[in-house]
Write an enzyme that holds these catalytic residues in place. Structure first.
Site, PDB file in Angstrom:
ATOM      1  N   LYS A 143       0.866  -1.279  -0.026  1.00 61.84           N
ATOM      2  CA  LYS A 143      -0.149   0.069  -0.121  1.00 61.84           C
ATOM      3  C   LYS A 143       0.863   1.281  -0.068  1.00 61.84           C
ATOM      4  O   LYS A 143       0.544   2.235  -0.594  1.00 61.84           O
ATOM      5  CB  LYS A 143      -0.786   0.012   1.187  1.00 61.84           C
ATOM      6  CG  LYS A 143      -1.968  -1.065   1.195  1.00 61.84           C
ATOM      7  CD  LYS A 143      -2.887  -0.960   2.242  1.00 61.84           C
ATOM      8  CE  LYS A 143      -2.254  -0.933   3.762  1.00 61.84           C
ATOM      9  NZ  LYS A 143      -1.860  -2.339   4.158  1.00 61.84           N
ATOM     10  N   GLU A 169       1.600   6.536  12.080  1.00 62.37           N
ATOM     11  CA  GLU A 169       2.640   6.087  11.399  1.00 62.37           C
ATOM     12  C   GLU A 169       3.637   5.476  12.418  1.00 62.37           C
ATOM     13  O   GLU A 169       4.020   6.286  13.620  1.00 62.37           O
ATOM     14  CB  GLU A 169       3.177   7.007  10.333  1.00 62.37           C
ATOM     15  CG  GLU A 169       3.953   6.416   9.308  1.00 62.37           C
ATOM     16  CD  GLU A 169       2.987   5.871   8.121  1.00 62.37           C
ATOM     17  OE1 GLU A 169       3.829   5.553   7.141  1.00 62.37           O
ATOM     18  OE2 GLU A 169       2.077   5.616   8.388  1.00 62.37           O
ATOM     19  N   ARG A 170       4.412   4.555  12.209  1.00 60.43           N
ATOM     20  CA  ARG A 170       5.737   4.413  12.984  1.00 60.43           C
ATOM     21  C   ARG A 170       6.756   5.165  12.705  1.00 60.43           C
ATOM     22  O   ARG A 170       6.856   5.625  11.476  1.00 60.43           O
ATOM     23  CB  ARG A 170       5.975   2.808  12.737  1.00 60.43           C
ATOM     24  CG  ARG A 170       5.157   1.718  13.135  1.00 60.43           C
ATOM     25  CD  ARG A 170       5.455   0.263  12.798  1.00 60.43           C
ATOM     26  NE  ARG A 170       4.482  -0.728  12.862  1.00 60.43           N
ATOM     27  CZ  ARG A 170       3.453  -1.021  12.096  1.00 60.43           C
ATOM     28  NH1 ARG A 170       3.534  -0.507  10.902  1.00 60.43           N
ATOM     29  NH2 ARG A 170       2.642  -1.909  12.390  1.00 60.43           N
TER      30      ARG A 170
END
Length: 441
Positions: A143, A169-170
């Site tokens: 993705k 988000e990491r």
């Protein structure tokens, strides 16, 4: 959660509040009125040092971010502060994060497709200019890489700008994405806004809205093609679910918040095109347990014009982008919008691939020789089409060793016509794999 006792009138929902702390302040956002004098708010900063009885001051409106043309090429948090080590953003104005969508009288409906140069997308599930597209798939099917390639396409093909919203988000992923975009040359025409995974649910919940404030500014002031990318829309729903639980609301279907549909609509309805400019949205959506009937997935699906389903089976075959050509669809793939030629070629390609899928079990058990001559021809052409719809991307050329390619839609249609006519029946399948147009040799 922080409960606040008000001495005067209760501030409205979504208003920002400020709590002075030693060496700084904590921003709160009003989410619930408990009674005529008390409210419950979500902390957007760390609450270390906060104490009972501390004074709280109304900010006089919702959370605002500084906006200017200088935001392009920058990496920011949801408050508009730099995360890239650069100077603070010079603000031409302040823009509310929780703005209302534009009036219906000013909204322009999607009318045309937006070419991306990605063969399988342009052919079978074309993007809508000014519309919303969802990339659905589980973990590890590509993705984020596909989103980066769309950003490259908007910058290279349409001279537009992109706004990337990293929702939950990491930090490792955010840093890698930032550096990849620098190397790919996409960053100068991009604003990146991150609400990181280690931050409070209030920050993750507002990351998408903050990015939309920048997108609306670029649409209204610069008037360019604006591409909004949200990675990941499912984490926005998760953050809302956390906040809902902390507010004391009873969970609804499958444990999601009772306000799920409203919260998704508040974000999605702001993604709109007006006379001043166009906003096109691409949203990565994690599908829990690969279940497309999940309530969060269904709520997001209701707002989309195009759905691109990424398949683990396609990825397992080495077909990248791993788009499922049978499950993916666009509401603008009709004769009136794309023309009779495009529509008929797309339907014929899908028909060949669907027939190949139906015959897979027979081929596995009895062999391809057991099929009729007509079915064998369909299978051979479908296998070549399947490989032709793979494509090397610009943004990962450094890792794959294959130079990225962008294929115009007209060239894709001509190639697919030739496959369907049988012009390439004698060509080795390997020569159809991971390439641009067939014309390129």
């Amino acid at each position: 959660m922080v409960d606040v006792l008000c001495t005067a009138v209760l501030p409205p929902l979504n208003e920002a509040l400020r709590v002075p702390l030693d060496g700084g302040e904590c921003l709160l956002e009003v989410h619930r009125h408990l009674d005529p004098r008390r409210l419950r708010s979500v902390a957007l900063h760390g609450t270390a040092g906060m104490r009972r009885g501390a004074p709280v001051f109304a900010a006089g409106g919702p959370l605002r971010v500084p906006v200017s043309r200088g935001c392009l090429g920058r990496v920011l948090d949801i408050f508009g502060r730099p995360l890239d080590g650069g100077p603070a953003l010079a603000a031409d104005a302040q823009r509310a994060v929780t703005a209302a969508p534009p009036p219906i009288s000013e909204v322009r409906g999607p009318e045309a497709i937006l070419e991306t140069g990605i063969k399988v997308v342009d052919l079978l599930c074309p993007f809508v200019r000014g519309g919303k597209t969802g990339l659905f798939g589980g973990a590890g099917v590509g993705k984020t890489v596909l989103i980066m390639e769309f950003m490259h396409a908007i910058a290279a093909l349409h001279q537009g700008v992109s706004v990337f919203a990293g929702v939950g988000e990491r930090i490792r992923e955010a840093h890698e994405l930032w550096r990849e975009m620098e190397r790919a040359g996409v960053l100068p025409s991009t604003v990146m806004v991150f609400g990181q995974m280690d931050e409070s649910p209030g920050v993750r919940y507002r990351a998408g809205a903050s990015a939309l404030a920048y997108a609306e500014y670029l649409r209204d002031v610069i008037g360019k093609e604006v591409l909004v990318l949200i990675d990941n829309a499912y984490r926005y729903v998760q953050a809302g679910s956390e906040i809902s639980g902390l507010l004391g609301r009873m969970p609804a279907t499958v444990g999601y918040q009772p306000t799920l549909l409203t919260e998704v609509a508040e974000l999605e309805e702001r993604i709109a095109s007006t006379r001043r400019g166009t906003i096109t949205s691409v949203q990565a959506v994690y599908v829990p347990a690969d279940d497309m009937s999940d309530p969060a997935v269904s709520a997001i699906l209701a707002h989309l014009d195009t759905r691109v389903i990424l398949s683990r089976d396609q990825a397992g075959r080495g077909i990248y982008p791993a788009v499922d050509p049978l499950a993916s669809q666009s509401r603008l793939l009709d004769r009136r919008t794309v023309g009779a030629r495009h529509y008929e070629i797309a339907q014929a390609v899908r028909s060949h691939l669907a027939r190949y899928e139906e015959l897979q079990d027979i081929i596995a058990m009895l062999g391809i020789e057991s099929l009729s001559a007509e079915d064998r021809s369909v299978v051979h052409r479908a296998r070549r089409l399947q490989r032709y719809l793979s494509q090397p991307f610009h943004v990962v050329a450094e890792h794959t060793g294959l130079p990225g390619v962008s294929v115009p839609l007209e060239r894709t249609l001509s190639d697919c016509e030739a496959f369907l006519r049988g012009d390439f029946d004698g060509l080795d399948e390997a020569r159809c794999y991971m390439r641009g147009s067939m014309e390129a040799g």
